[in-house]
Enzyme design. Sequence first.
Site, PDB file in Angstrom:
ATOM      1  N   GLY A   1     -13.605  -2.320  35.445  1.00  0.00           N
ATOM      2  CA  GLY A   1     -14.498  -1.161  35.549  1.00  0.00           C
ATOM      3  C   GLY A   1     -14.738  -0.606  34.154  1.00  0.00           C
ATOM      4  O   GLY A   1     -14.697  -1.339  33.164  1.00  0.00           O
TER       5      GLY A   1
ATOM      6  N   ILE B   1     -12.979   1.387  32.087  1.00  0.00           N
ATOM      7  CA  ILE B   1     -11.927   1.290  31.063  1.00  0.00           C
ATOM      8  C   ILE B   1     -11.642  -0.182  30.752  1.00  0.00           C
ATOM      9  O   ILE B   1     -11.473  -0.568  29.594  1.00  0.00           O
ATOM     10  CB  ILE B   1     -10.659   2.050  31.506  1.00  0.00           C
ATOM     11  CG1 ILE B   1     -11.003   3.542  31.696  1.00  0.00           C
ATOM     12  CG2 ILE B   1      -9.541   1.884  30.481  1.00  0.00           C
ATOM     13  CD1 ILE B   1      -9.877   4.388  32.297  1.00  0.00           C
TER      14      ILE B   1
ATOM     15  N   THR C   1      -2.056   0.680  31.710  1.00  0.00           N
ATOM     16  CA  THR C   1      -2.452   2.062  31.414  1.00  0.00           C
ATOM     17  C   THR C   1      -3.147   2.669  32.634  1.00  0.00           C
ATOM     18  O   THR C   1      -3.816   3.694  32.524  1.00  0.00           O
ATOM     19  CB  THR C   1      -3.426   2.129  30.217  1.00  0.00           C
ATOM     20  OG1 THR C   1      -4.510   1.225  30.454  1.00  0.00           O
ATOM     21  CG2 THR C   1      -2.748   1.801  28.915  1.00  0.00           C
TER      22      THR C   1
ATOM     23  N   ARG D   1      -2.055   2.729  36.729  1.00  0.00           N
ATOM     24  CA  ARG D   1      -1.114   3.480  37.562  1.00  0.00           C
ATOM     25  C   ARG D   1       0.157   2.666  37.716  1.00  0.00           C
ATOM     26  O   ARG D   1       0.109   1.444  37.929  1.00  0.00           O
ATOM     27  CB  ARG D   1      -1.712   3.748  38.951  1.00  0.00           C
ATOM     28  CG  ARG D   1      -2.776   4.832  38.985  1.00  0.00           C
ATOM     29  CD  ARG D   1      -2.209   6.228  38.650  1.00  0.00           C
ATOM     30  NE  ARG D   1      -3.202   7.274  38.707  1.00  0.00           N
ATOM     31  CZ  ARG D   1      -3.939   7.710  37.684  1.00  0.00           C
ATOM     32  NH1 ARG D   1      -3.784   7.162  36.483  1.00  0.00           N
ATOM     33  NH2 ARG D   1      -4.799   8.697  37.840  1.00  0.00           N
TER      34      ARG D   1
ATOM     35  N   GLU E   1       6.757   8.951  38.020  1.00  0.00           N
ATOM     36  CA  GLU E   1       6.545   9.667  36.771  1.00  0.00           C
ATOM     37  C   GLU E   1       7.027  11.097  36.957  1.00  0.00           C
ATOM     38  O   GLU E   1       6.688  11.699  37.992  1.00  0.00           O
ATOM     39  CB  GLU E   1       5.058   9.671  36.394  1.00  0.00           C
ATOM     40  CG  GLU E   1       4.583   8.293  35.984  1.00  0.00           C
ATOM     41  CD  GLU E   1       3.136   8.276  35.532  1.00  0.00           C
ATOM     42  OE1 GLU E   1       2.504   9.357  35.451  1.00  0.00           O
ATOM     43  OE2 GLU E   1       2.620   7.191  35.268  1.00  0.00           O
TER      44      GLU E   1
ATOM     45  N   HIS F   1       2.523   8.501  29.967  1.00  0.00           N
ATOM     46  CA  HIS F   1       1.188   8.684  30.578  1.00  0.00           C
ATOM     47  C   HIS F   1       0.277   9.528  29.665  1.00  0.00           C
ATOM     48  O   HIS F   1      -0.116  10.644  30.031  1.00  0.00           O
ATOM     49  CB  HIS F   1       1.316   9.322  31.975  1.00  0.00           C
ATOM     50  CG  HIS F   1       0.097   9.086  32.830  1.00  0.00           C
ATOM     51  ND1 HIS F   1       0.143   9.048  34.201  1.00  0.00           N
ATOM     52  CD2 HIS F   1      -1.210   8.892  32.501  1.00  0.00           C
ATOM     53  CE1 HIS F   1      -1.059   8.838  34.687  1.00  0.00           C
ATOM     54  NE2 HIS F   1      -1.910   8.748  33.672  1.00  0.00           N
TER      55      HIS F   1
HETATM   56  C1  GLV Z   1      -5.221   9.546  34.110  1.00  0.00           C
HETATM   57  O1  GLV Z   1      -4.374   8.785  34.413  1.00  0.00           O
HETATM   58  C2  GLV Z   1      -6.474   9.642  34.780  1.00  0.00           C
HETATM   59  O2  GLV Z   1      -6.638   9.073  35.875  1.00  0.00           O
HETATM   60  O3  GLV Z   1      -7.360  10.308  34.236  1.00  0.00           O
END
Ligand code: GLV
Length: 311
Positions: free
Chosen positions: A154, A156, A221, A223, A252, A271
């Site tokens: 997607g 990112i 990065t 979940r 977390e 995070h």
């Molecule tokens: C952070 O993890 C977000 O989803 O913005």
Amino acid sequence: MARILITRRLASRAPERLTAAGHEVVVHDGPAASAGKLRALVDGVEGVLTTVADRVDPALLDAAPGLRVVSNYAVGCDNVDLAACAARGVAVGITPDVLTEATADLAFALLLAAARHVPAADRAVRDGRWTSWEPAGWLGRDVHGATLVIVGAGRIGEAVARRAEGFSMDVVRVGRRDDLLAALAAADFVSLHAPLLPATRHLIGAAALAAIKPGAILVNTARGGLVDQVALTQALADGRLAAAGLDVTDPEPLPADDPLLQAPNLVVLPHIGSATQGARERMAQLAVDNLLAGLAGEPLPNPAPALAPAS
Ligand code: GLV
């Protein structure tokens, strides 16, 4: 005028736009509130600005019968029970796009740090263990020319792909319908960018880690729940994975005595993917835009993804 709860103090003046619009804003100071405390805090609110650390579940919604808008200060919304919100007519907003580049930068930082032992080498210098230049020490992995598998291409994932292409990596994108295990078999690096859904929980588990090319490096990065951490700990311990770079864990915060932290070649961060001044400011503005629109009875400019129809 509506009463709005902001569950953490933001590094932004964006919430002043809520008071300027006549709303009453209550900011919860201090660390993330427990579920019980959050239920007490939402009493009487019509809007709430939540973070990834807050669970918006039926119990919370029951404690806030007047709630109309949940504005999640994140692009992900797995902390929000979207079906329960929809059933109660509560609109849910998110903060997409504005954190894409910051998060992709951090994914690449983790990839490089894990490939070249950056944190461990830094610790060695500070601990007085730098006794000579080492011809055979600290040998990492070549990044240029390596194959990077991006799981969930997607926004990112694509931003990470652009960075990887700049490093002369071969990029393989794996979407929902692609053969993950076949892609993993060819991966030197794997970077996760899928949302956490029932279907993606533990996507990287024992089977995926058995299929992955020996000596690959995993970066997450997205979940923590995408990865089975017991299987990951084992894969790092037995060398199946050369290293892992994690910005997210499950749970977390990760307790200091979690066995994962004993695994070799692990770089782990708290995070911080979106934690740049610019990204957090833009997130705050979008979160406020969502609250203002929802409380005015308008469609949210950045709504959470629609739920898949029940089959
Ligand atoms: C952070 O993890 C977000 O989803 O913005």
